[in-house]
Motif scaffolding. Structure first.
Motif, PDB file in Angstrom:
ATOM      1  N   GLY A 189     -99.053  92.441  17.385  1.00 36.37           N
ATOM      2  CA  GLY A 189     -98.134  92.491  16.251  1.00 36.37           C
ATOM      3  C   GLY A 189     -98.829  92.883  14.963  1.00 36.37           C
ATOM      4  O   GLY A 189    -100.044  93.040  14.912  1.00 36.37           O
ATOM      5  N   GLU A 190     -98.036  93.051  13.934  1.00 34.47           N
ATOM      6  CA  GLU A 190     -98.539  93.456  12.627  1.00 34.47           C
ATOM      7  C   GLU A 190     -99.512  92.418  12.065  1.00 34.47           C
ATOM      8  O   GLU A 190     -99.384  91.231  12.341  1.00 34.47           O
ATOM      9  CB  GLU A 190     -97.383  93.614  11.637  1.00 34.47           C
ATOM     10  CG  GLU A 190     -96.430  94.719  11.971  1.00 34.47           C
ATOM     11  CD  GLU A 190     -95.306  94.848  10.939  1.00 34.47           C
ATOM     12  OE1 GLU A 190     -95.040  93.881  10.187  1.00 34.47           O
ATOM     13  OE2 GLU A 190     -94.691  95.922  10.900  1.00 34.47           O
ATOM     14  N   ARG A 191    -100.465  92.907  11.269  1.00 30.09           N
ATOM     15  CA  ARG A 191    -101.427  92.044  10.587  1.00 30.09           C
ATOM     16  C   ARG A 191    -101.676  92.610   9.193  1.00 30.09           C
ATOM     17  O   ARG A 191    -101.648  93.824   8.999  1.00 30.09           O
ATOM     18  CB  ARG A 191    -102.778  92.001  11.314  1.00 30.09           C
ATOM     19  CG  ARG A 191    -102.752  91.462  12.713  1.00 30.09           C
ATOM     20  CD  ARG A 191    -102.659  89.942  12.705  1.00 30.09           C
ATOM     21  NE  ARG A 191    -102.870  89.381  14.014  1.00 30.09           N
ATOM     22  CZ  ARG A 191    -101.958  89.284  14.968  1.00 30.09           C
ATOM     23  NH1 ARG A 191    -100.751  89.743  14.774  1.00 30.09           N
ATOM     24  NH2 ARG A 191    -102.227  88.726  16.125  1.00 30.09           N
ATOM     25  N   THR A 192    -101.977  91.726   8.269  1.00 25.29           N
ATOM     26  CA  THR A 192    -102.402  92.180   6.944  1.00 25.29           C
ATOM     27  C   THR A 192    -103.884  92.540   7.026  1.00 25.29           C
ATOM     28  O   THR A 192    -104.573  92.148   7.978  1.00 25.29           O
ATOM     29  CB  THR A 192    -102.203  91.083   5.883  1.00 25.29           C
ATOM     30  OG1 THR A 192    -103.070  89.987   6.185  1.00 25.29           O
ATOM     31  CG2 THR A 192    -100.750  90.627   5.796  1.00 25.29           C
TER      32      THR A 192
ATOM     33  N   LEU B 164    -104.613 105.739  14.796  1.00 26.05           N
ATOM     34  CA  LEU B 164    -104.450 104.582  15.676  1.00 26.05           C
ATOM     35  C   LEU B 164    -103.633 103.457  15.039  1.00 26.05           C
ATOM     36  O   LEU B 164    -103.104 102.605  15.741  1.00 26.05           O
ATOM     37  CB  LEU B 164    -105.816 104.043  16.102  1.00 26.05           C
ATOM     38  CG  LEU B 164    -106.593 104.977  17.020  1.00 26.05           C
ATOM     39  CD1 LEU B 164    -108.051 104.549  17.116  1.00 26.05           C
ATOM     40  CD2 LEU B 164    -105.953 105.018  18.393  1.00 26.05           C
ATOM     41  N   ILE B 165    -103.587 103.443  13.720  1.00 25.54           N
ATOM     42  CA  ILE B 165    -102.781 102.427  13.033  1.00 25.54           C
ATOM     43  C   ILE B 165    -102.029 103.071  11.878  1.00 25.54           C
ATOM     44  O   ILE B 165    -102.385 104.154  11.403  1.00 25.54           O
ATOM     45  CB  ILE B 165    -103.621 101.237  12.511  1.00 25.54           C
ATOM     46  CG1 ILE B 165    -104.567 101.670  11.389  1.00 25.54           C
ATOM     47  CG2 ILE B 165    -104.374 100.555  13.627  1.00 25.54           C
ATOM     48  CD1 ILE B 165    -105.217 100.503  10.674  1.00 25.54           C
ATOM     49  N   ARG B 166    -100.997 102.389  11.438  1.00 25.93           N
ATOM     50  CA  ARG B 166    -100.238 102.758  10.244  1.00 25.93           C
ATOM     51  C   ARG B 166    -100.330 101.581   9.286  1.00 25.93           C
ATOM     52  O   ARG B 166    -100.239 100.428   9.697  1.00 25.93           O
ATOM     53  CB  ARG B 166     -98.768 103.005  10.570  1.00 25.93           C
ATOM     54  CG  ARG B 166     -98.540 104.183  11.456  1.00 25.93           C
ATOM     55  CD  ARG B 166     -98.354 105.453  10.627  1.00 25.93           C
ATOM     56  NE  ARG B 166     -98.055 106.547  11.521  1.00 25.93           N
ATOM     57  CZ  ARG B 166     -98.847 107.589  11.704  1.00 25.93           C
ATOM     58  NH1 ARG B 166     -99.982 107.682  11.060  1.00 25.93           N
ATOM     59  NH2 ARG B 166     -98.507 108.549  12.526  1.00 25.93           N
ATOM     60  N   ARG B 167    -100.519 101.907   8.014  1.00 23.29           N
ATOM     61  CA  ARG B 167    -100.582 100.871   6.988  1.00 23.29           C
ATOM     62  C   ARG B 167     -99.378 101.040   6.071  1.00 23.29           C
ATOM     63  O   ARG B 167     -99.071 102.140   5.629  1.00 23.29           O
ATOM     64  CB  ARG B 167    -101.875 101.002   6.190  1.00 23.29           C
ATOM     65  CG  ARG B 167    -102.048  99.882   5.206  1.00 23.29           C
ATOM     66  CD  ARG B 167    -103.230  99.981   4.284  1.00 23.29           C
ATOM     67  NE  ARG B 167    -104.324 100.816   4.690  1.00 23.29           N
ATOM     68  CZ  ARG B 167    -105.564 100.659   4.225  1.00 23.29           C
ATOM     69  NH1 ARG B 167    -105.840  99.702   3.386  1.00 23.29           N
ATOM     70  NH2 ARG B 167    -106.515 101.481   4.600  1.00 23.29           N
ATOM     71  N   GLU B 168     -98.717  99.938   5.799  1.00 24.42           N
ATOM     72  CA  GLU B 168     -97.561  99.942   4.912  1.00 24.42           C
ATOM     73  C   GLU B 168     -97.849  98.977   3.769  1.00 24.42           C
ATOM     74  O   GLU B 168     -98.330  97.866   4.000  1.00 24.42           O
ATOM     75  CB  GLU B 168     -96.321  99.475   5.684  1.00 24.42           C
ATOM     76  CG  GLU B 168     -95.060  99.424   4.880  1.00 24.42           C
ATOM     77  CD  GLU B 168     -93.895  98.879   5.693  1.00 24.42           C
ATOM     78  OE1 GLU B 168     -92.989  98.296   5.073  1.00 24.42           O
ATOM     79  OE2 GLU B 168     -93.903  99.021   6.939  1.00 24.42           O
TER      80      GLU B 168
ATOM     81  N   HIS C 215    -101.038  94.810   2.119  1.00 24.02           N
ATOM     82  CA  HIS C 215    -101.114  95.952   3.032  1.00 24.02           C
ATOM     83  C   HIS C 215    -100.960  95.417   4.453  1.00 24.02           C
ATOM     84  O   HIS C 215    -101.762  94.596   4.905  1.00 24.02           O
ATOM     85  CB  HIS C 215    -102.459  96.662   2.891  1.00 24.02           C
ATOM     86  CG  HIS C 215    -102.608  97.371   1.590  1.00 24.02           C
ATOM     87  ND1 HIS C 215    -102.966  98.684   1.510  1.00 24.02           N
ATOM     88  CD2 HIS C 215    -102.438  96.956   0.308  1.00 24.02           C
ATOM     89  CE1 HIS C 215    -103.019  99.056   0.258  1.00 24.02           C
ATOM     90  NE2 HIS C 215    -102.709  98.010  -0.497  1.00 24.02           N
ATOM     91  N   VAL C 216     -99.932  95.905   5.148  1.00 20.14           N
ATOM     92  CA  VAL C 216     -99.646  95.461   6.502  1.00 20.14           C
ATOM     93  C   VAL C 216     -99.937  96.613   7.464  1.00 20.14           C
ATOM     94  O   VAL C 216     -99.510  97.745   7.240  1.00 20.14           O
ATOM     95  CB  VAL C 216     -98.177  94.999   6.640  1.00 20.14           C
ATOM     96  CG1 VAL C 216     -97.877  94.565   8.057  1.00 20.14           C
ATOM     97  CG2 VAL C 216     -97.888  93.875   5.654  1.00 20.14           C
ATOM     98  N   CYS C 217    -100.666  96.314   8.527  1.00 22.62           N
ATOM     99  CA  CYS C 217    -101.057  97.330   9.506  1.00 22.62           C
ATOM    100  C   CYS C 217    -100.343  97.078  10.823  1.00 22.62           C
ATOM    101  O   CYS C 217    -100.089  95.939  11.201  1.00 22.62           O
ATOM    102  CB  CYS C 217    -102.564  97.284   9.739  1.00 22.62           C
ATOM    103  SG  CYS C 217    -103.535  97.544   8.244  1.00 22.62           S
ATOM    104  N   ARG C 218    -100.056  98.178  11.524  1.00 19.28           N
ATOM    105  CA  ARG C 218     -99.480  98.069  12.867  1.00 19.28           C
ATOM    106  C   ARG C 218    -100.107  99.139  13.751  1.00 19.28           C
ATOM    107  O   ARG C 218    -100.534 100.186  13.292  1.00 19.28           O
ATOM    108  CB  ARG C 218     -97.961  98.173  12.851  1.00 19.28           C
ATOM    109  CG  ARG C 218     -97.421  99.489  12.416  1.00 19.28           C
ATOM    110  CD  ARG C 218     -95.882  99.449  12.413  1.00 19.28           C
ATOM    111  NE  ARG C 218     -95.338 100.528  11.641  1.00 19.28           N
ATOM    112  CZ  ARG C 218     -95.112 101.755  12.086  1.00 19.28           C
ATOM    113  NH1 ARG C 218     -95.374 102.048  13.343  1.00 19.28           N
ATOM    114  NH2 ARG C 218     -94.622 102.673  11.311  1.00 19.28           N
TER     115      ARG C 218
END
Length: 121
Positions: free
Chosen positions: A31-34, A61-65, A71-74
């Motif tokens: 799941g998403e992580r900061t 490999l990841i997206r940061r929002e 900043h949340v990464c998935r």
């Protein structure tokens, strides 16, 4: 696989070449992580963690929002899937070679096992 994909695969394998980044990807697989959460298990600054995250982002490999100041990464699975497809070719190649070796060894008469002689070349 098309040669146009080579730079992307290079970036993916470079990113996967670091144990910290692999562990970060494993965390993201659930799941998403900061950024703070990704950095937490490691003894490193947020700036150092951010460098690892940028390498993972650069490889796709990841997206940061950005959500406010957080900043949340998935995980983005497509590049991993492409790398797996590339590796599968070599898996099939080596499995085939090992199957051939197995067949050869099974069809050859058993040679007596003799221990190497000591002191003689």
């Amino acid at each position: 696989m098309v040669e146009q994909e080579a730079p992307r695969l290079d970036a993916v394998f470079h990113a996967l070449g670091d144990a910290t980044r692999r562990q970060m990807l494993r965390q993201l697989s659930t799941g998403e992580r900061t950024v703070s959460q990704l950095a937490e298990p490691f003894e490193m600054s947020l700036a150092a963690a951010s460098k690892h995250i940028k390498a993972l982002e650069g490889a796709g490999l990841i997206r940061r929002e950005v959500r406010g100041r957080t900043h949340v990464c998935r995980l983005e699975p497509t590049p991993l899937s492409e790398a797996h497809r590339w590796l599968r070719f070599y898996e099939r190649f080596w499995s085939g070679r090992l199957d051939e070796l197995d067949n050869l060894l099974r069809s050859s008469p058993a040679a007596p096992l003799t221990p190497p002689s000591k002191g003689k070349p």
